[in-house]
Structure formats: C-alpha cells, structure tokens
Enzyme design. Sequence first.
Site, PDB file in Angstrom:
ATOM      1  N   ALA A 145       0.221   4.846   5.355  1.00  0.00           N
ATOM      2  CA  ALA A 145       0.972   3.614   5.566  1.00  0.00           C
ATOM      3  C   ALA A 145       2.469   3.889   5.644  1.00  0.00           C
ATOM      4  O   ALA A 145       2.981   4.833   5.032  1.00  0.00           O
ATOM      5  CB  ALA A 145       0.686   2.630   4.436  1.00  0.00           C
ATOM      6  N   GLY A 168      -3.700   6.536   4.055  1.00  0.00           N
ATOM      7  CA  GLY A 168      -4.311   5.859   5.186  1.00  0.00           C
ATOM      8  C   GLY A 168      -4.585   6.768   6.359  1.00  0.00           C
ATOM      9  O   GLY A 168      -5.496   6.505   7.156  1.00  0.00           O
ATOM     10  N   GLU A 176      -7.829   8.187   5.612  1.00  0.00           N
ATOM     11  CA  GLU A 176      -8.826   7.122   5.733  1.00  0.00           C
ATOM     12  C   GLU A 176      -9.192   6.859   7.193  1.00  0.00           C
ATOM     13  O   GLU A 176     -10.346   6.552   7.507  1.00  0.00           O
ATOM     14  CB  GLU A 176      -8.331   5.851   5.049  1.00  0.00           C
ATOM     15  CG  GLU A 176      -8.346   5.979   3.533  1.00  0.00           C
ATOM     16  CD  GLU A 176      -7.698   4.801   2.831  1.00  0.00           C
ATOM     17  OE1 GLU A 176      -8.359   4.194   1.977  1.00  0.00           O
ATOM     18  OE2 GLU A 176      -6.519   4.482   3.132  1.00  0.00           O
ATOM     19  N   GLU A 232      -2.862   7.533  -3.269  1.00  0.00           N
ATOM     20  CA  GLU A 232      -2.332   6.184  -3.469  1.00  0.00           C
ATOM     21  C   GLU A 232      -2.025   5.834  -4.926  1.00  0.00           C
ATOM     22  O   GLU A 232      -1.060   5.116  -5.212  1.00  0.00           O
ATOM     23  CB  GLU A 232      -3.313   5.149  -2.893  1.00  0.00           C
ATOM     24  CG  GLU A 232      -3.279   5.034  -1.382  1.00  0.00           C
ATOM     25  CD  GLU A 232      -4.214   6.011  -0.680  1.00  0.00           C
ATOM     26  OE1 GLU A 232      -4.458   5.837   0.523  1.00  0.00           O
ATOM     27  OE2 GLU A 232      -4.683   6.974  -1.337  1.00  0.00           O
TER      28      GLU A 232
END
Length: 268
Positions: free
Chosen positions: A74, A119, A122, A142
């Site tokens: 992110a 992310g 992910e 995270e």
Amino acid sequence: MAERSPEQRYGEYVVVRRHAYVAELVLDRPKAMNAVSTEMARSIAAACDALAADRDVRVVVLTSTHERAFCVGADLKERNSFTDADLVRQRPVARAAYTGVLELPMPTIAAVHGFALGGGFELALSCDLIVADRTAVVGLPEVSVGVIPGGGGTQMLPRRVGASRAAELIFSARRVEAAEARELGLVDELVEEGHDREEALALGGRIAAHSPVGLRAAKRALRLGHGLDLRTGLEVEDSAWRSVAFSGDRAEGVAAFNEKREPEWPGE
C-alpha cells in the site's frame, strides 16, 4: 481469436499486454516502487474486470516494471494523509484490487522479483502460481506498522503454507529471501535473476495451449473445493466436470487425440 490491441492502459499505472492467449497485467508505477495508491487500485480492479470478461484470455501473468521491486504494498505516504473517514472510503477500492486478481476465472501467475511486501505479496498470493527470481524478498510486515494484512493475506497464506507457519510469518513481520521462500512454499518456482517475467510468460504459454473451458473449470473446482470435507469437495468437482463434459472443447480434445493432431479449441 478476435483481433485485439497488443497493449491497453488502465489509468496511469496499469497496462495490459497481449501475448496471443496470454494477457500480461503490468504494475507500472516505478517511481513509487509500484506502491498501490487509490488510483492504482482502481486501475487494477478495472483491468481485472475487463480480463475476466474476455473469453480470448486463457492465462493472466502479473508482472511489474520496477527493477528492484515487484510491489512494496500500500502507498503509505498517501495513507498518512488520510483521515479516518478517508480510510473507510478507500477500503472498498483497495479490496476490489485484490479480489479482482483473486477472482480472475482463468489461471494466473505472478512474476516476482525484488521486494514483494505487504499488499504487494498479497497480489502475488492472489495468483494461482508464483514464479520468483533470486532477488525476491517477500513478506507480510503489516503488524509492524499497526495494521494487519488486509488484502487477503491472513486467509491465503495459511492455505499455502499451513496455519502455524503463516502465523509465524505474519506475527514476526519478517522478510523472507528467495531461497527460503521457495523452501517454505511461499513461491512455486525459483529462477535466475532477471528471468521471472520471461519464465512466467513461458509457463503461461504452456498452460494456454490447453482447453480454456477445462482450465476455468479446473480452477473453479480447485478454489471452491479447498478446505471442504472430501465428500463435499467431490461434489464441487462433479459440478465442474459436468460443466465441461458436453462442451465443444471436450469434443475437440477427444477428436484431436484420436486424430493425432493439435486441438483447435472452440473455447465453449
């Protein structure tokens, strides 16, 4: 196959390139190491919507343009400017990017090099297969910044490596280098430095030689059946089998086998 433009851009940061029946979904925000901003998330979701609806696409390969990073997750600089209300509004946009990749109906392959963190990892985990080169460093850090993996990591990682291993990786927030990542099953194939995209596209081409109807049905059975009890899983498989048993692809596949020729899949 219908005539298609070899390249299409979705917003500023996402490109789709065509390689016959393989579509390459490119993360193209190199100045930010492909950090996923709100705008980029919207573009990923839009590209995935278009790919999902395209019956000419048999395989999607997820790649990136930055030399040292697949995707660092992110965009924390953007997030730092958010109010709580901004974050709530942005959440569905971010989720749509990850679920867009996850729910693509055809086989998907991530080509990973350099950093694939948070992310970014992910997005790779959302693919069916991950090809990584020896520079790859993956992880879900995270909790080290006060959040949790929110792009599916808490659900997809244990499906890959088991519950206790996933817990160790998520709780420790540690980064895992390529060799260990391959050993743990965090990536599926380890290739020489700089060859992740090439090898992933080659793998995609080999997969795309097979029945598009069969590929989509097999993926559906794999995804829906995972985690179910055996009897229920076999019912999922039977439903997928019935969806292909009377298809044009099945008829062509059997005919090509008996006639000792390459099949020409109708894709229906």
